[in-house]
Motif scaffolding. Structure first.
Motif, PDB file in Angstrom:
ATOM      1  N   HIS A  60       0.776  -1.247   0.000  1.00 18.51           N
ATOM      2  CA  HIS A  60       0.000   0.000   0.000  1.00 18.51           C
ATOM      3  C   HIS A  60       0.801   1.289   0.000  1.00 18.51           C
ATOM      4  O   HIS A  60       0.218   2.364  -0.038  1.00 18.51           O
ATOM      5  N   MET A  61       2.147   1.179   0.061  1.00 22.35           N
ATOM      6  CA  MET A  61       2.929   2.426   0.112  1.00 22.35           C
ATOM      7  C   MET A  61       3.999   2.454  -0.985  1.00 22.35           C
ATOM      8  O   MET A  61       4.401   1.427  -1.510  1.00 22.35           O
ATOM      9  N   THR A  65       9.289   5.253   0.027  1.00 22.62           N
ATOM     10  CA  THR A  65       8.799   5.696   1.344  1.00 22.62           C
ATOM     11  C   THR A  65       9.913   6.228   2.256  1.00 22.62           C
ATOM     12  O   THR A  65       9.816   7.342   2.780  1.00 22.62           O
ATOM     13  N   ALA A 182       6.545  -0.855   6.962  1.00 20.06           N
ATOM     14  CA  ALA A 182       5.286  -0.533   6.279  1.00 20.06           C
ATOM     15  C   ALA A 182       4.057  -0.826   7.139  1.00 20.06           C
ATOM     16  O   ALA A 182       2.940  -0.872   6.646  1.00 20.06           O
ATOM     17  N   THR A 187       3.272   3.690   8.164  1.00 16.27           N
ATOM     18  CA  THR A 187       2.109   4.138   7.394  1.00 16.27           C
ATOM     19  C   THR A 187       1.563   5.436   7.989  1.00 16.27           C
ATOM     20  O   THR A 187       1.192   6.362   7.251  1.00 16.27           O
ATOM     21  N   MET A 190       3.661   8.269   6.813  1.00 19.57           N
ATOM     22  CA  MET A 190       3.414   8.606   5.405  1.00 19.57           C
ATOM     23  C   MET A 190       2.101   9.367   5.240  1.00 19.57           C
ATOM     24  O   MET A 190       1.964  10.181   4.331  1.00 19.57           O
ATOM     25  N   LEU A 191       1.161   9.116   6.154  1.00 17.12           N
ATOM     26  CA  LEU A 191      -0.113   9.857   6.106  1.00 17.12           C
ATOM     27  C   LEU A 191       0.118  11.341   6.377  1.00 17.12           C
ATOM     28  O   LEU A 191      -0.716  12.189   6.043  1.00 17.12           O
ATOM     29  N   VAL A 198      -0.464   7.055  -0.209  1.00 23.90           N
ATOM     30  CA  VAL A 198      -0.835   5.885   0.603  1.00 23.90           C
ATOM     31  C   VAL A 198      -2.163   5.318   0.098  1.00 23.90           C
ATOM     32  O   VAL A 198      -3.127   6.050  -0.095  1.00 23.90           O
ATOM     33  N   HIS A 199      -2.185   3.991  -0.120  1.00 24.36           N
ATOM     34  CA  HIS A 199      -3.409   3.322  -0.574  1.00 24.36           C
ATOM     35  C   HIS A 199      -3.933   2.481   0.594  1.00 24.36           C
ATOM     36  O   HIS A 199      -3.709   1.273   0.648  1.00 24.36           O
ATOM     37  N   MET A 200      -4.620   3.137   1.519  1.00 22.65           N
ATOM     38  CA  MET A 200      -5.064   2.448   2.739  1.00 22.65           C
ATOM     39  C   MET A 200      -5.942   1.230   2.427  1.00 22.65           C
ATOM     40  O   MET A 200      -5.896   0.239   3.142  1.00 22.65           O
ATOM     41  N   ALA A 203      -3.955  -2.046   2.329  1.00 16.21           N
ATOM     42  CA  ALA A 203      -3.031  -2.385   3.425  1.00 16.21           C
ATOM     43  C   ALA A 203      -3.198  -3.806   3.938  1.00 16.21           C
ATOM     44  O   ALA A 203      -2.277  -4.389   4.512  1.00 16.21           O
ATOM     45  N   GLY A 238      -0.436  -2.040   8.359  1.00 19.22           N
ATOM     46  CA  GLY A 238      -0.593  -0.651   7.931  1.00 19.22           C
ATOM     47  C   GLY A 238      -1.999  -0.116   8.100  1.00 19.22           C
ATOM     48  O   GLY A 238      -2.200   1.099   8.217  1.00 19.22           O
TER      49      GLY A 238
END
Ligand code: ZN
Length: 289
Positions: A60-61, A65, A182, A187, A190-191, A198-200, A203, A238
């Motif tokens: 998801h990241m 990162t 990750a 995560t 990264m938010l 970020v593709h939550m 995760a 994540g």
């Protein structure tokens, strides 16, 4: 009328001052050659080398990162304590992720040679205090080793390695199991630094659970340990991340880097001791009392 002109002039000069203060970027690649000299003086010869990596970060990241985060942190730290920041650097130790798409893993020889040539070039340009700010866990053997190798022959500069920061209080409930790559912490960070990357929703597409596939005592190390435990190059969960947690963690990281820059600027001993050591190492027999 005259007074109005004076006011206009004062305001204009103040604005020009503000603009010129802003234009002395901390980023090496954004400075003109002339401004570079001014920047080095302002930084008292202290330059940061934020060290990232290009590797999978869970499902998801982004691959960058660690690089994106360490640059965000250093770019914010120098707003409080000025230092020059070297351009993007990601030529570190990451063999354990070679089985995943997008990983860029340079040979051991290249990692050391490129890092030495980079710090040598930084020093030749006036960075007599080179601070490697590490953003990647896999570099934690490489970087102290690199710092140790600086004693092999004389240098007119000091390499400092900075990593880690005070742990922040978990904002949510305490989770069980490791959170090393990750997962919730990274995560959450990264938010804050790059939320749009970020593709939550992905995760949980893979497991970040510890697979515990090796039965060896803790005193024994083997390079395959990471793959044995986290074959998807994902450690933790994540999906548990929150922006609130990230804000606390990133702020603590920035504060730690600011403190490190201040302490390093004030450090007059390391270079002196290094020089004394190099001199003595030329005639070791004379050092016996
Ligand atoms: Zn990472």
């Amino acid at each position: 009328m005259r007074r109005a002109w004076v006011v206009v002039l004062v305001v204009t000069l103040a604005m020009a001052g503000a603009v010129s203060a802003q234009t002395l970027s901390a980023k090496w690649e954004e400075l003109t050659a002339g401004d570079f000299r001014e920047a080095l003086a302002k930084a008292q010869g202290t330059c940061l080398l934020p060290f990232g990596i290009i590797e999978k970060h869970g499902p998801h990241m982004p691959l960058g990162t660690d690089l994106l985060d360490v640059r965000y942190v250093t770019e914010h730290a120098v707003l409080q304590e000025y230092a020059v920041i070297f351009p993007a650097y990601y030529f570190g130790q990451i063999f354990e992720a070679k089985h995943e798409p997008g990983t860029v893993a340079y040979s051991p020889e290249t990692q050391l040679k490129l890092l030495q040539e980079t710090t040598d070039e930084m020093a030749r340009n006036g960075c007599k205090k080179v601070v490697i700010v590490n953003g990647h866990g896999g570099n934690e053997s490489l970087l102290p080793y690199f710092a140790q190798t600086q004693l092999a022959k004389p240098h007119d500069y000091v390499v400092y390695v900075q990593w880690g920061h005070e742990a922040t209080k978990k904002v949510g409930a305490e989770k069980s199991g490791p959170d090393w790559h990750a997962g919730e912490s990274e995560t959450s960070n990264m938010l804050v630094t790059n939320p749009n990357l970020v593709h939550m929703d992905r995760a949980k597409n893979e497991s970040g659970a510890d697979q515990k596939r090796l039965k060896l005592p803790e005193s024994v190390y083997t390079g395959i340990w990471w793959y044995a435990r986290f074959p998807y190059h994902y450690s933790g969960d994540g999906s548990a991340a929150t922006k609130e947690q990230g804000e606390a963690d990133v702020q603590s990281w920035i504060n730690t880097v600011v403190r490190a820059i201040r302490a390093i600027k004030a450090d007059d001993e390391s270079l002196k001791l290094q020089n004394e050591f190099y001199e003595k190492s030329q005639h070791p027999l004379d050092t016996v009392k």
